[in-house]
Design an enzyme around this catalytic site. Structure first.
Site, PDB file in Angstrom:
ATOM      1  N   LYS A   1       0.968  -1.167  -0.057  1.00  0.00           N
ATOM      2  CA  LYS A   1       0.003  -0.010   0.069  1.00  0.00           C
ATOM      3  C   LYS A   1       0.810   0.937  -0.117  1.00  0.00           C
ATOM      4  CE  LYS A   1      -4.026   1.987   2.478  1.00  0.00           C
ATOM      5  NZ  LYS A   1      -4.878   1.870   3.738  1.00  0.00           N
TER       6      LYS A   1
ATOM      7  N   SER B   1      -9.993   2.137   2.616  1.00  0.00           N
ATOM      8  CA  SER B   1      -9.016   3.015   2.053  1.00  0.00           C
ATOM      9  C   SER B   1      -7.900   2.073   1.100  1.00  0.00           C
ATOM     10  CB  SER B   1      -8.226   3.895   2.924  1.00  0.00           C
ATOM     11  OG  SER B   1      -7.467   3.154   3.742  1.00  0.00           O
TER      12      SER B   1
ATOM     13  N   SER C   1     -10.284  -0.342   6.832  1.00  0.00           N
ATOM     14  CA  SER C   1      -9.731   0.152   5.592  1.00  0.00           C
ATOM     15  C   SER C   1      -8.941  -1.278   5.232  1.00  0.00           C
ATOM     16  CB  SER C   1      -8.702   1.162   5.612  1.00  0.00           C
ATOM     17  OG  SER C   1      -9.388   2.193   5.557  1.00  0.00           O
TER      18      SER C   1
END
Lengths: 95, 486, 476
Positions: free
Chosen positions: B78, B153, B177
């Site tokens: 990420k 997210s 998330s």
């Protein structure tokens, strides 16, 4: 609580965020809605409740007083917007 | 079986058995990214040269027989984890020019384990969002339906793994998330106990809630990856100094006698019927595996979204003050004076959702409002945590839906923050309490994946993985690949 | 109207740790800009603070030394504001629960009486960087080497009633932190800084007036002047029908005036909240006991010992023990030369006077304890006169070497001269009749005395010197 345009401007200033004038109304509406959502908390009484700042009930660990870092100025300043003679530059600050 | 249909465990086995090299495997994924990611937008940065270099090193270690279990297996990070020499954007214009000068502990641990980094994955800006639509780099599409969101997210992580543009990914979870995008993309996602994985180098959103974890195809893969990610870090004061078990050794433990709690609040109004049906079937499956089910109540969990939208913005308003255009990141053109430098750099560098949250947080902490908002939220947080504490006196795990709905349409909720916030209605309480939580594929509703959430007591990641793994031994939802991406 | 001034001080002491309070970067003064600012100090995205054990120990020592409560649990909070020398946009400090609370410090007043000044609290926090305003066209340069240096902020009660009292209190704290070796006390380098909260009220009124905060006044002399100037300004304002505005003001030493700070014009809303990156600081009784064991002899105890061991007067002992280095200096001199009273007199009058005049600390004194001891030994033996001792002191101050070197270089022949004096004194005592004659006008008698002195000194005395000494002594 309603966050009117004046309050939005005040908060934006405190948070150092430039908000365009035509966007203020939108922020005012959204932030007011969020506050209304947030105020659902008032449904529960918390008089005797200890605030919880942290999920774990632990205490601060301490590190030994040792210098472990070396000078990496060049590397760190390679991502800086403006530097001169090893200093970060900003528009003139008047005390 | 094509390489990209394999799990981490299978790829590791293939490398061990010399069925393919890490370079071949890495190139295979790089080809898939080149072919598919224009459609999905799951990567912010692809690092082919670096990846192939790491792959060559991994192959060399394999030859010398000094490789760890996952050595040479590709992975994507990420874009919230600082990675030395690689752009680390956090999905924001603010950091579009930020080449990280140091490396996050999570990334470092993956490197040490010989994992090959394919690139950095798209995400909601500063991890603030539930749809990946707040990214400066544009929305990510859900491989199950390209008109829908992948969740957020960690949307890039979920879409990337779902479309097999990487066999696994890292994610972070502040209010859901990891779990929500895993649910919306038919993946296994694990948010560990707060403090289990180091936060060093992970760009902070809300420090008392943020926790990194794996997004994978299976629970076994999650166990393998958590083995690498978890552990004490002296650079993180909130990191827990306790040994990390080998999460793979307990995967097969029996579920006979497992007590599952079903919070009635998680099955109340707002839950989509199709999702509810899938969850019911999953619970039935668990009963078949020997578990017993009891209804429980988490009364204050109803207030988790309100409390969260004070605490997370309050922390973020302070955490994001460092983005001021002075030492790194975006700086506005021709600032007139210092105030202008701050206001325009931040005003132009941050997107609307980030600005909203900074303002809510600033307001909640400001003079005269602190007690009514921030302190009140911290007290509600204590109550929520207490609800879980009581529940875990009688049950081993808590189950329910991860998300109230399946993946929604792009743009459907992006104009109304409140409807977006309610996506995380079942996941947020877990972060407030600091507990570990998982989402695993449990079936489909109208062709879209549904995730089952499993919540455990503190530091029971091994139990969660065991509970998930046994389910995946008797179901095949997790093996489904989105049509077109096979 | 009669006015009373009310003063409280906030003293920032840089703790003498090797590394920063939350990072492993060095704290040494004077490095090239930004070479001692690591990722944590720069507030790079994703970095985290870890607390320095030594900083905590030092705070505990201070707490014990001022008889305060050391909090079993204290909390770090973020103080949020934007400023270029504050990299994270917040300062990690302590707010609601400081590590040290409710101590006290006794000061001596001019009339010899004492007064207790309350210490509200002392808390740990990180220092900010420095802004450099010169040398850049319309720009300010930021050096973050100082960012993250540990500070102990010591906040007093508004217990002081004059600038003199404020200085006395500040000196006491300065002395204490140096005794404890938790701060080097170097005010020029900014290791010991002071903000003063100043207000005035009519004598007899209980309610406090509106206060102003004077920022960063960094020498004892300036503290006194700045406070006095501010008191005068406030009284003038009030007597002319004006109002004091609560604000932050800067003291301008060249103009000897205070002015409102531009950068602080905006009313601050610091939005304190507990720092989620740090857990509560827990200090147990073992930690406190360990700190107590490590406490050095503190000024009050040292003063009592000096009075007992060296038979010094209260006043002298207080002066000698106010500064740990002065006390050490004194003890070194006494160890080498004996003569505690002589040593005390010289250190209190000559040495301190000269240091004050040149605004120097004892560490910067050009005359080492060894040098002074050497000179005092000669003086005590009567080998040199008091007048000569003063000349030698001046010469030593100017770096001309030790007492013997100066004696030789200047041809003072002090040994002869002292011996000659003794001989003359003896002759005068033995020959009262001749003295009478000389004083009655018989100048020839001088020849008799010269002859006697030369005989007694076996001819070694310098006749010119003998002559002049005789003239001097016989005159009386």
């Amino acid at each position: 609580m309603t966050l009117d345009a004046e309050t939005v401007k005040k908060i934006a200033r405190l948070a150092r965020l430039k908000i365009d004038d035509q966007a203020i109304a939108g922020y005012s509406k959204n932030l007011t809605n969020i506050l209304q959502l947030v105020e659902q908390m008032n449904a529960v009484s918390t008089d005797q409740v200890e605030p919880m700042a942290h999920p774990l009930d632990a205490s601060q660990r301490l590190r030994e007083d040792r210098v472990t870092e070396v000078n990496q100025r060049e590397q760190f300043q390679s991502v800086a917007p403006q530097v001169q003679d090893g200093l970060y530059l900003v528009p003139k600050v008047i005390e | 079986m094509p390489l990209h249909h394999k799990t981490l465990a299978e790829l590791a086995q293939g490398l061990r058995d010399k069925h393919f090299s890490s370079v071949e495997l890495t190139q295979h994924y790089l080809n898939r990214i080149a072919q598919w990611d224009k459609t999905l937008n799951s990567y912010v940065t692809v690092t082919p040269e670096r990846a192939l270099q790491q792959a060559r090193q991994a192959d060399a270690l394999r030859v010398k027989n000094t490789a760890g279990p996952l050595c040479g297996v590709p992975l994507a990070q990420k874009d919230i984890f600082c990675t030395h020499g690689v752009k680390t954007s956090c999905g924001s214009k603010m950091l579009d020019n930020f080449i990280a000068p140091y490396t996050a502990t999570v990334v470092e641990k993956c490197q040490e384990a010989g994992l090959v980094m394919l690139g950095k994955l798209n995400m909601d800006e500063f991890a603030m969002g539930s749809s990946n639509e707040t990214s400066f780099y544009g929305p990510v599409k859900n491989p199950w339906d390209l008109t829908r969101v992948p969740g957020g997210s960690s949307g890039g992580s979920a879409a990337g793994v779902a479309a097999r543009l990487t066999p696994a990914a890292t994610g972070t979870d502040t209010g859901g998330s990891i779990r929500q995008p895993a649910a919306l993309c038919n993946l296994t996602g694990l948010k560990p106990t707060y403090g289990r994985v180091s936060r060093w180098g992970m760009i902070a959103f809300a420090s008392s809630l943020d926790q990194a974890g794996p997004i994978t195809q299976t629970a076994q893969d999650a166990a393998l990856l958590l083995n690498i990610m978890a552990g004490f870090d002296s650079k993180d004061s909130t990191s827990l100094d306790s040994p990390v078990p080998d999460y793979t050794t307990t995967l097969k433990d029996t579920l006979q006698g497992l007590r599952i709690g079903l919070p009635k609040e998680f099955f109340a109004t707002g839950l989509d019927d199709g999702v509810a049906r899938v969850i019911d079937e999953a619970i039935t499956q668990y009963k078949k595996l020997g578990a017993s089910v009891v209804e429980i109540s988490l009364p204050t969990s109803q207030l988790s979204v309100p409390a969260y939208y004070v605490i997370a913005p309050a922390e973020c308003s302070s955490n994001l003050s460092r983005f001021d255009g002075v030492r790194f990141g975006y700086r506005c053109a021709n600032p007139a004076d210092l105030l202008d430098l701050y206001q325009r750099s931040r005003g132009e560098g941050f997107g609307a959702e980030v600005k909203r949250r900074i303002m809510i947080g600033t307001y909640a902490l400001s003079a005269g409002y602190y007690d009514a908002y921030y302190l009140k939220a911290q007290k509600v947080r204590r109550l929520i945590s207490g609800d879980f504490k009581r529940a875990f006196e009688n049950v081993d795990v808590i189950m329910g839906p991860t998300s109230p709905t399946t993946a929604f349409k792009l743009g459907e909720r992006s104009e109304d923050p409140i409807t977006m916030y309610l996506c995380d209605i079942y996941t947020i309480a877990v972060n407030l309490a600091g507990l570990p939580g998982m989402s695993i594929p449990a079936g489909f509703s109208q062709g879209l994946p549904v995730g089952l959430q499993i919540i455990g007591n503190y530091f029971t990641e091994a139990k969660l993985l065991n509970v998930a793994h046994r389910y995946q031994q008797v179901t095949d939802w997790h093996k489904r690949i989105p049509p077109g991406f096979e | 109207m009669q006015w009373e001034s009310v003063i409280g001080l906030e003293i920032h002491t840089q703790l003498a740790t090797k590394s920063k309070i939350f990072s492993g970067a060095a704290t040494a003064f004077g490095a090239e800009p930004n070479t001692q600012a690591c990722a944590v100090d720069l507030g790079l995205p994703g970095v985290l603070p870890v607390l320095n054990k030594q900083a905590v120990r030092m705070a505990i020592k201070f707490g014990l030394a001022v008889g305060a409560q050391v909090a079993p649990r204290s909390v770090f909070a973020r103080k949020n504001y934007f400023y270029p020398d504050l990299p994270k946009g917040y300062q990690i400090s302590q707010y609601e629960l400081p590590v040290v609370a409710q101590g006290k410090m006794e000061i001596e007043l001019d009339d010899g009486s004492t007064k207790v000044i309350g210490i509200t609290r002392a808390h740990l926090e990180e220092d900010a960087g420095k802004s450099l305003h010169e040398d850049f066209h319309d720009m300010t340069g930021i050096d973050l080497n100082r960012a993250g240096t540990p500070l102990l902020e010591i906040v007093s009660e508004p217990d002081m009633r004059s600038a003199k009292e404020a200085v006395a209190y500040m000196k006491k704290i300065h002395s204490l932190v140096r005794y404890l070796e938790i701060c080097d006390g170097n005010m020029q380098e900014g290791s010991f800084r002071c903000d003063a909260n100043v207000s005035v009220r009519p004598v007899g009124h209980a309610k406090l007036g509106t206060r102003t905060e004077l920022k960063n006044i960094n020498s004892f002399r300036f503290v006194e002047r700045a406070i006095n100037v501010e008191i005068t300004r406030q009284i003038d304002l009030l007597e002319n029908g004006g109002r004091v505005v609560q604000e932050t003001r800067l003291y301008d030493a060249t103009k000897n005036e205070t002015r409102a700070m531009r950068s602080k014009e905006e009313a601050m809303d610091y939005r304190y909240f507990p720092d989620p990156d740090l857990l509560p600081l827990v200090i147990n009784t073992q930690d406190i006991e360990a700190a107590r064991q490590s406490l050095p002899e503190l000024p009050a105890a040292k003063k009592r010992r000096f009075m007992r061991e060296f038979e010094l007067k209260d006043y002298d002992a207080a002066l000698l023990t106010a500064d740990r280095d002065v006390a050490n200096y004194f003890e070194t001199v006494v160890r080498l030369a004996g003569e505690p009273k002589l040593a005390a007199n010289w250190i209190i009058s000559e040495l301190s006077g000269r240091l004050n005049k040149e605004d120097k600390l004892i560490q910067q004194c050009p005359i080492s304890a060894e040098l002074l001891a050497g000179m005092l030994q000669r003086l005590a033996k009567g080998a040199i006169t008091g007048k000569m001792a003063k000349d030698i002191f001046d010469a030593m101050w100017n770096g001309e070497g030790d007492a013997d070197t100066i004696i030789t270089k200047r041809g003072l022949k002090p040994t002869d001269s002292a011996a000659v004096e003794k001989i003359i004194d003896h002759l005068i005592a033995q020959n009262p009749a001749q003295v009478e004659q000389y004083r009655a006008g018989k100048d020839k008698v001088l020849g008799f005395f010269v002859g006697q002195v030369m005989k007694a000194s076996q001819g070694k005395a310098d006749p010119a010197q003998v002559n002049s000494l005789l003239l001097e002594k016989l005159k009386k």
